[in-house]
Write an enzyme that holds these catalytic residues in place. Structure first.
Site, short mmCIF file in Angstrom:
data_model
loop_
_atom_site.label_atom_id
_atom_site.label_comp_id
_atom_site.label_asym_id
_atom_site.label_seq_id
_atom_site.Cartn_x
_atom_site.Cartn_y
_atom_site.Cartn_z
CG ASP A 127 -1.19 0.73 3.25
OD1 ASP A 127 -1.86 0.24 4.18
OD2 ASP A 127 -0.85 1.93 3.20
CB CYS A 131 -0.60 6.82 -5.27
SG CYS A 131 1.12 6.48 -4.90
CG HIS A 134 2.39 3.00 -0.31
ND1 HIS A 134 1.61 4.12 -0.29
CD2 HIS A 134 1.86 2.15 0.63
CE1 HIS A 134 0.66 3.99 0.64
NE2 HIS A 134 0.81 2.79 1.20
CG ASP A 175 3.28 3.03 -5.86
OD1 ASP A 175 3.78 3.51 -4.83
OD2 ASP A 175 2.05 3.00 -6.08
CG ASP A 177 -2.38 4.37 -0.79
OD1 ASP A 177 -1.70 4.14 -1.81
OD2 ASP A 177 -2.31 5.43 -0.14
#
Length: 368
Positions: free
Chosen positions: A201, A353, A250, A252, A123
């Site tokens: 991020d 992550c 995020h 992913d 992150d």
């Protein structure tokens, strides 16, 4: 595939940092740490990135309190198994230092009662070649989270890596839509962060050589994307993915490049027809419906199933219970390595992550 001459390529043997994509053979990685994790009190972002009702269910008492010992122990056990797999596969594993996340802090404009945790280095940092870029994160509770990495960053810098931080944001109330409401169906997507200053991020971006794919989200705004474009210059191209998830944070759990010419997507969050045209020559691998994770509140999407981690173009670490995805990956030519990781999810991260790949054996290339 066109090779691009770069200082990162020339320095790959002397510099400890060298990573251009998500799949070159992994040599060294930073892995997160759940010790001392705190449930943050400040929730302007969390309220809109966690499915409706789940935030209040999980945060049954006011924030700013440490995670339960049972939760930390369960996550630590699975993290140790993950680390064992990495080391068994020949990867050098570096760890995040322990830190006091219970300490509150303030700026002249705001204060928070605690930090968060060190579970998810992805992150905070974006590795581009031989450079580590600190992200200007939008979550106030994570303002000083990078401090736990300072010893490692200084070590890499002394050994020849580039280390830079994006402009540190003020994170005043002007940056947030305090009256945010979820867009109605058919309306243009909107997010908690405004365009007052650049924030992003690092986990809202994934790397495919000189092409980087990113998204706008509740932490990443257009100003943040534009800053990264300007900083990286003409040798890189940033392509924006349209995420249909109203809780978007995020990339992913939505869009995961696995190897040259292959990208894994969540069919719930992405319409393949809206993907950037540059991907028309790639295989778009649609992930099967995830196996719902058990014994956990829905603090993260079930599509964390695609939050996988590549050791090279074939070997991929996948959550042990995601058998449909494991079967699909085998059919697509990959070698899945199952590992339990559901107890890590309350710390808001999966395999991708919880890692930051510092060195992969490869050079900067174009894959399109």
């Amino acid at each position: 595939m066109e090779k691009i001459s770069s200082s990162a390529g020339k320095n790959k043997l002397s510099c400890p940092v060298n990573s251009h994509n998500e799949w070159d053979p992994l040599e060294e990685v930073i892995v997160g740490n759940v010790e001392g994790g705190v449930l943050p009190e400040w929730d302007i972002i969390n309220r809109h990135t966690v499915p409706k009702g789940e935030w209040d269910k999980y945060w049954k008492t006011p924030g700013g309190r440490p995670y339960a010992k049972e939760a930390v122990n369960a996550a630590r056990k699975e993290l140790e198994e993950f680390i064992h797999i990495l080391k068994s596969e020949g990867v050098i594993v570096r760890r995040v230092e322990k830190a006091d996340y219970t300490a509150g802090f303030s700026t002249p404009k705001w204060q928070v009662s605690s930090g968060f945790c060190g579970a998810n280095p992805r992150d905070l940092f974006l590795v581009i070649g031989n450079e580590i870029i600190e992200a200007p994160m939008a979550d106030r509770a994570r303002y000083f989270e990078s401090w736990a990495y300072r010893s490692l960053l200084k070590e890499y810098s002394r050994a020849g890596a580039k280390w830079v931080a994006a402009p540190k944001p003020q994170l005043t109330d002007d940056q947030y839509d305090m009256n945010y409401t979820v867009p109605d169906e058919g309306q243009e997507m909107r997010y908690t962060v405004r365009e007052f200053e650049p924030t992003f991020d690092a986990a809202d971006f994934v790397r495919c050589g000189r092409d980087i794919f990113g998204q706008k989200s509740h932490v990443t705004n257009q100003m943040g994307i534009d800053w990264l474009k300007q900083y990286l210059g003409d040798n890189y191209h940033i392509h924006i993915i349209k995420n249909r998830d109203i809780h978007a944070i995020h990339i992913d759990t939505t869009f995961m490049p696995l190897a040259p010419g292959k990208v894994l997507i969540s069919p719930e969050y992405i319409d393949p027809e809206t993907l950037p045209p540059i991907l028309k020559t790639w295989d778009i691998l649609t992930a099967p419906e995830p196996v719902p994770y058990k014994n956990q509140p829905g603090i993260v999407s079930n599509w964390i199933s695609i939050n996988t981690f590549m050791l090279d173009e074939k070997r991929i670490i996948v959550e042990k219970r995601q058998e449909p995805l494991i079967r699909a990956l085998k059919a697509w030519g990959f070698d899945p390595i199952p590992c339990p990781f559901e107890n890590y999810y309350p710390f808001l991260g999966g395999f991708h992550c919880s890692t930051l790949d510092i060195r992969r054996k490869g050079e900067l290339q174009s894959y399109f």
